[in-house]
Each structure stands twice: as structure tokens, then as C-alpha cells.
Design a protein around this motif. Sequence first.
Motif, short mmCIF file in Angstrom:
data_model
loop_
_atom_site.label_atom_id
_atom_site.label_comp_id
_atom_site.label_asym_id
_atom_site.label_seq_id
_atom_site.Cartn_x
_atom_site.Cartn_y
_atom_site.Cartn_z
N ALA A 76 3.30 -1.83 -11.45
CA ALA A 76 2.62 -2.88 -10.69
C ALA A 76 3.00 -2.80 -9.21
O ALA A 76 2.15 -2.95 -8.33
CB ALA A 76 2.95 -4.26 -11.25
N ALA A 77 4.26 -2.54 -8.92
CA ALA A 77 4.70 -2.43 -7.53
C ALA A 77 4.06 -1.22 -6.85
O ALA A 77 3.69 -1.28 -5.68
CB ALA A 77 6.22 -2.32 -7.48
N ARG A 78 3.90 -0.14 -7.58
CA ARG A 78 3.29 1.06 -7.00
C ARG A 78 1.78 0.90 -6.83
O ARG A 78 1.20 1.37 -5.86
CB ARG A 78 3.62 2.28 -7.83
N LEU A 79 1.13 0.25 -7.77
CA LEU A 79 -0.31 0.05 -7.67
C LEU A 79 -0.67 -0.97 -6.59
O LEU A 79 -1.73 -0.88 -5.97
CB LEU A 79 -0.88 -0.39 -9.02
N ALA A 80 0.19 -1.94 -6.37
CA ALA A 80 -0.07 -2.97 -5.38
C ALA A 80 -0.14 -2.40 -3.97
O ALA A 80 -0.84 -2.94 -3.11
CB ALA A 80 1.01 -4.06 -5.44
N SER A 81 0.56 -1.31 -3.73
CA SER A 81 0.55 -0.73 -2.38
C SER A 81 -0.66 0.17 -2.14
O SER A 81 -0.83 0.70 -1.06
CB SER A 81 1.85 0.06 -2.16
#
Length: 87
Positions: A76-81
Motif C-alpha cells: 500500500a505504501a509503494r502503490l500510494a506513491s
Amino acid sequence: MPGSGAPREAASAGSRRGADRRRTARRAPQQRAGRLYDALPGPKELVGFSAAEGAHLHCEPMGRARFEQRVFDWPAARLASGPPVRD
């Protein structure tokens, strides 16, 4: 009495061998995880789970919420960026 200490010594040695086997068995999954981690390309993070969290056993049965939080927060942290920038 001659030989009276032998059974006690043998039992003690057997319990030490049993403790060594249990310690080795606990380290084996960590060693395999390290080898898998090293073989994976790209960004990655090796995360451990502890007994204090209730998530130290296979499949983290007592700490599923902690497991799911860590597993799903990472992508989720990687996709959010957004998507990676390519040259």
C-alpha cells in the motif's frame, strides 16, 4: 556407588541435545527466509514477528492482525506513491 552418575549424565546430555535440536529448528525458518530474501530482486523488507506480539509461531496464529498490517501496509505504501519513474 560406582556408575551411579552415568544415567544422570546421559539424561543431561540427551536433554542438551534436545535443546540444541529445538534451537536449530527455530533458526531454520529464519535462515530459509534470509535465503529467499537474498534471491528476490527489487525493493524488499525482511520483517520478523515476536512472541510479545503473539505472532512468532508459524502463520502467526495469535497475531494475525499484526501480520496482516505488516503484509498489506508494505505494498500500500509503494502503490500510494504512484508508478515508478522510468528513464
